[in-house]
Motif scaffolding. Structure first.
Motif, mmCIF file in Angstrom:
data_model
loop_
_atom_site.group_PDB
_atom_site.id
_atom_site.type_symbol
_atom_site.label_atom_id
_atom_site.label_comp_id
_atom_site.label_asym_id
_atom_site.label_seq_id
_atom_site.Cartn_x
_atom_site.Cartn_y
_atom_site.Cartn_z
ATOM 1 N N GLU A 96 48.504 3.904 73.335
ATOM 2 C CA GLU A 96 49.210 5.080 72.828
ATOM 3 C C GLU A 96 50.011 4.739 71.573
ATOM 4 O OE1 GLU A 96 51.588 6.762 75.876
ATOM 5 O OE2 GLU A 96 49.900 7.253 77.201
ATOM 6 N N GLU A 97 50.479 3.484 71.487
ATOM 7 C CA GLU A 97 51.319 3.078 70.367
ATOM 8 C C GLU A 97 50.532 2.841 69.084
ATOM 9 O OE1 GLU A 97 50.977 1.499 73.183
ATOM 10 O OE2 GLU A 97 52.889 1.348 74.251
ATOM 11 N N SER A 98 49.200 2.921 69.150
ATOM 12 C CA SER A 98 48.373 2.553 68.003
ATOM 13 C C SER A 98 48.685 3.387 66.757
ATOM 14 C CB SER A 98 46.887 2.699 68.349
ATOM 15 O OG SER A 98 46.527 1.779 69.362
ATOM 16 N N ARG A 99 48.898 4.681 66.945
ATOM 17 C CA ARG A 99 49.185 5.534 65.786
ATOM 18 C C ARG A 99 50.524 5.167 65.158
ATOM 19 N NH1 ARG A 99 45.756 9.442 64.664
ATOM 20 N NH2 ARG A 99 44.287 10.158 66.251
ATOM 21 N N GLU A 100 51.517 4.852 65.989
ATOM 22 C CA GLU A 100 52.824 4.449 65.462
ATOM 23 C C GLU A 100 52.693 3.160 64.657
ATOM 24 O OE1 GLU A 100 55.556 4.159 68.653
ATOM 25 O OE2 GLU A 100 55.266 6.226 69.344
ATOM 26 N N GLU A 101 51.875 2.230 65.140
ATOM 27 C CA GLU A 101 51.682 0.971 64.422
ATOM 28 C C GLU A 101 50.994 1.209 63.086
ATOM 29 O OE1 GLU A 101 49.555 -1.344 67.251
ATOM 30 O OE2 GLU A 101 51.286 -1.564 68.585
ATOM 31 N N ALA A 102 50.030 2.142 63.073
ATOM 32 C CA ALA A 102 49.346 2.467 61.816
ATOM 33 C C ALA A 102 50.339 3.023 60.801
ATOM 34 C CB ALA A 102 48.223 3.472 62.067
ATOM 35 N N GLU A 103 51.254 3.878 61.252
ATOM 36 C CA GLU A 103 52.247 4.447 60.344
ATOM 37 C C GLU A 103 53.237 3.388 59.878
ATOM 38 O OE1 GLU A 103 52.050 7.395 58.927
ATOM 39 O OE2 GLU A 103 50.139 7.437 60.022
ATOM 40 N N LEU A 104 53.551 2.429 60.752
ATOM 41 C CA LEU A 104 54.430 1.318 60.369
ATOM 42 C C LEU A 104 53.812 0.533 59.212
ATOM 43 C CD1 LEU A 104 56.845 -0.668 60.904
ATOM 44 C CD2 LEU A 104 55.304 -1.861 62.485
ATOM 45 N N VAL A 105 52.515 0.222 59.338
ATOM 46 C CA VAL A 105 51.827 -0.553 58.301
ATOM 47 C C VAL A 105 51.678 0.281 57.028
ATOM 48 C CG1 VAL A 105 49.738 -1.823 57.702
ATOM 49 C CG2 VAL A 105 50.613 -1.927 60.035
ATOM 50 N N ARG A 106 51.396 1.569 57.180
ATOM 51 C CA ARG A 106 51.278 2.445 56.022
ATOM 52 C C ARG A 106 52.592 2.447 55.225
ATOM 53 N NH1 ARG A 106 48.023 6.977 55.234
ATOM 54 N NH2 ARG A 106 47.582 7.129 57.476
ATOM 55 N N ALA A 107 53.714 2.576 55.942
ATOM 56 C CA ALA A 107 55.015 2.587 55.274
ATOM 57 C C ALA A 107 55.314 1.245 54.615
ATOM 58 C CB ALA A 107 56.108 2.933 56.286
ATOM 59 N N MET A 108 54.889 0.172 55.261
ATOM 60 C CA MET A 108 55.095 -1.168 54.709
ATOM 61 C C MET A 108 54.344 -1.325 53.388
ATOM 62 S SD MET A 108 54.437 -4.660 56.845
ATOM 63 C CE MET A 108 55.166 -3.828 58.264
ATOM 64 N N ALA A 109 53.085 -0.860 53.365
ATOM 65 C CA ALA A 109 52.284 -0.942 52.140
ATOM 66 C C ALA A 109 52.912 -0.093 51.038
ATOM 67 C CB ALA A 109 50.856 -0.477 52.414
ATOM 68 N N ALA A 110 53.389 1.095 51.400
ATOM 69 C CA ALA A 110 54.025 1.972 50.407
ATOM 70 C C ALA A 110 55.279 1.319 49.841
ATOM 71 C CB ALA A 110 54.355 3.325 51.046
ATOM 72 N N GLY A 111 56.051 0.647 50.712
ATOM 73 C CA GLY A 111 57.266 -0.020 50.255
ATOM 74 C C GLY A 111 56.996 -1.137 49.264
ATOM 75 N N LEU A 112 55.813 -1.743 49.383
ATOM 76 C CA LEU A 112 55.427 -2.821 48.463
ATOM 77 C C LEU A 112 54.562 -2.294 47.317
ATOM 78 C CD1 LEU A 112 54.533 -5.571 51.106
ATOM 79 C CD2 LEU A 112 56.630 -5.391 49.758
ATOM 80 N N ASP A 113 54.350 -0.975 47.300
ATOM 81 C CA ASP A 113 53.545 -0.321 46.268
ATOM 82 C C ASP A 113 52.113 -0.874 46.259
ATOM 83 O OD1 ASP A 113 53.115 1.560 44.302
ATOM 84 O OD2 ASP A 113 53.676 0.217 42.652
ATOM 85 N N LEU A 114 51.543 -1.005 47.472
ATOM 86 C CA LEU A 114 50.182 -1.522 47.605
ATOM 87 C C LEU A 114 49.253 -0.427 48.122
ATOM 88 C CD1 LEU A 114 50.853 -4.961 49.353
ATOM 89 C CD2 LEU A 114 50.443 -4.548 46.922
ATOM 90 N N PRO A 115 47.980 -0.436 47.720
ATOM 91 C CA PRO A 115 47.017 0.514 48.299
ATOM 92 C C PRO A 115 46.898 0.278 49.799
ATOM 93 C CG PRO A 115 46.097 -0.592 46.366
ATOM 94 C CD PRO A 115 47.366 -1.306 46.698
ATOM 95 N N PHE A 116 46.659 1.349 50.544
ATOM 96 C CA PHE A 116 46.562 1.254 52.007
ATOM 97 C C PHE A 116 45.233 1.838 52.456
ATOM 98 C CE2 PHE A 116 47.282 3.289 56.216
ATOM 99 C CZ PHE A 116 47.523 2.131 56.953
ATOM 100 N N GLU A 117 44.514 1.094 53.294
ATOM 101 C CA GLU A 117 43.236 1.548 53.839
ATOM 102 C C GLU A 117 43.334 1.531 55.362
ATOM 103 O OE1 GLU A 117 40.496 2.653 52.366
ATOM 104 O OE2 GLU A 117 41.250 2.411 50.311
ATOM 105 N N LEU A 118 42.925 2.639 55.979
ATOM 106 C CA LEU A 118 43.026 2.778 57.436
ATOM 107 C C LEU A 118 41.663 3.110 58.021
ATOM 108 C CD1 LEU A 118 44.651 3.183 60.116
ATOM 109 C CD2 LEU A 118 44.937 5.577 59.411
#
Length: 475
Positions: free
Chosen positions: A67-89
């Motif tokens: 169930e936590e998988s979507r939350e983890e995906a959003e965590l990584v997405r936000a991390m990539a955005a914070g580093l100004d990196l492209p994000f692929e899911l």
């Protein structure tokens, strides 16, 4: 030294030693959201902005296990955005895929994950995919393979880099333990996810990590370091022996008409340490199914070659390969396959169901409005395909495979041989005859069920009518 700087220096040292990357390379960074991959992303990012220009792409896979998988995906997405990196899911239903494919959950997840990472690397023109496997993972891997009875290649553990489909899979953390990575996250205030499934000991690797290694450490406190040293030493020696084996292959193995052969005297003159490796190398070149070849089979070939008597014998090695001794010549070849039933059927509307008696399967055809298509993204592994009806030349034909067949693959300039696709996908030769080919009215192969669809008649924005095809076992 600060934890971040210390890890950067360690990573830069192994990158130079093993040529993991060069300035201005593009790397796909696989980030699960755990502390290991979070640390990897931040270390590589810091290197890219302060020490060496690198282009990074953050990639995450949601396996659909928890169930936590979507939350983890959003965590990584936000991390990539914070580093100004492209994000692929990528999002997969691995439990469903494992059930349909017959693979275990771990193997199914790994297959889908690596396929996505490699495909992402191709799209970005990346040199490699950076993986966060660390020293503790390496120790566990070596111990697991030791228990399994692996030879030197297995005991070398995970390699610093290996190439798969023209993409390098690199592991910059193999000399760094998990404690250092968790400490980095703490010191830098980096948020990460904790996967509760890592505590479930019904997974073999978890059992080794949580039960076996701690027990061994009671008797040998440095067991992890010993396993790492074993991997380093064995890895270097294994590479040397592989190179030596390759030279012998070029010198004493002759190939003709899909067969490989060697003379007994030349084989017997080889160092015994390389004889088994040469047999495995020959078999690897002959077939993609050699995973089924175990030590007893390889040893039977080796001993049978070295013995004076009998001078003629035949061994079925599985995977569609037979080894034969004809006096002083040893031949490796594919077993003569049973004659494939040849068939051709024409499929035109309103004929909606076609029974293919030769292979015991049914092909179903259905016309849909585009808005009625309830599918999100095509999966080449499924037994379904859909096409722009107006762009597809009719009538369709369904037939057996012919020598020299090619298909225009999506994303590839030009065509590719069907045989080569089967080899690349490791489809056993024994199963290939049961795969029909669907062709359009011009004779172009448009779909290989369960394997590939072609670049013809792709459903797009301007599609008005969809031709939906599915293949299933005959009941």
């Amino acid at each position: 030294m600060e934890p971040l700087k210390e890890l950067m220096e360690s990573v830069l040292a192994v990158a130079a030693e093993h040529e993991l990357w060069a300035p201005h390379d593009t790397l796909i960074v696989a980030v699960s959201g755990g502390p290991d991959s979070v640390a990897l992303l931040h270390v590589l990012h810091q290197i890219s902005v302060t020490r060496m220009p690198l282009t990074l792409v953050c990639a995450h896979v949601n396996h659909g296990f928890r169930e936590e998988s979507r939350e983890e995906a959003e965590l990584v997405r936000a991390m990539a955005a914070g580093l100004d990196l492209p994000f692929e899911l990528a999002e997969f239903d691995i439990p469903a895929y494992a059930k349909s494919s017959g693979l275990g959950p771990e193997a199914a997840a790994r297959e889908k994950r690596y396929a996505f990472l490699i495909e992402t690397a191709h799209r970005y023109g990346a040199r490699g995919v950076a993986l966060a496997h660390h020293a503790d993972d390496q120790a566990e891997t070596v111990l697991l393979r030791l228990l399994r009875g692996s030879g030197p290649s297995g005991l070398a553990g995970m390699r610093w880099k290996r190439t798969e489909k023209k993409v390098e899979l690199i592991r910059p953390f193999l000399r760094i333990n998990k404690t250092a990575l968790v400490s980095l996250c703490a010191s830098e205030g980096l948020a990460y996810a904790v996967d509760a499934s890592n505590l479930q000991t019904h997974y073999k690797r978890n059992a080794v990590r949580l039960e076996l290694l701690p027990e061994l450490e009671k008797h040998h406190p440095n067991i992890r370091q010993s396993l790492l040293q074993l991997a380093e030493i064995t890895g270097a020696e294994d590479e040397f022996m592989e190179e030596a084996t390759a030279k012998y292959y070029e010198e004493i193995v002759f190939r003709k008409n899909g067969q490989s052969a060697l003379e007994r005297r030349a084989f017997a003159a080889m160092p015994s340490a390389l004889q088994r490796r040469l047999i495995k190398l020959i078999l690897n070149y002959l077939s993609a199914d050699t995973v089924a070849l175990d030590f007893p089979k390889i040893e039977a070939v080796r001993r049978g070659t070295l013995q004076h008597e009998p001078t003629t014998w035949s061994l079925d090695l599985g995977g569609g390969i037979v080894c034969r001794r004809e006096y002083d010549t040893i031949r490796f070849s594919s077993k003569p396959s049973e004659r494939q039933a040849s068939y051709t059927y024409r499929l035109t509307w309103p004929d909606s169901r076609l029974h293919i008696a030769e292979i015991g399967k049914v092909l179903t055809m259905e016309i849909l409005n585009k808005e009625d298509l309830r599918v999100q993204g095509e999966d080449n592994g499924k037994m379904t395909a859909w096409f722009d009806r107006d762009a597809l030349v009719m009538p369709l034909t369904v037939r057996s495979r012919l020598p020299g067949d090619t298909i225009k693959v999506m994303g590839l300039n030009g065509s590719k041989k069907v045989k080569d696709i089967y080899i690349d996908d490791k489809i056993p030769s024994s199963k290939r005859a049961a795969i029909p080919l669907v062709c359009d009215g011009l004779g172009n192969i448009v779909w290989i069920p369960g394997v590939r669809r072609s670049a013809h008649a792709v459903v797009g924005r301007h599609t008005a009518s969809v031709l939906f095809l599915s293949l299933e076992e005959e009941v």
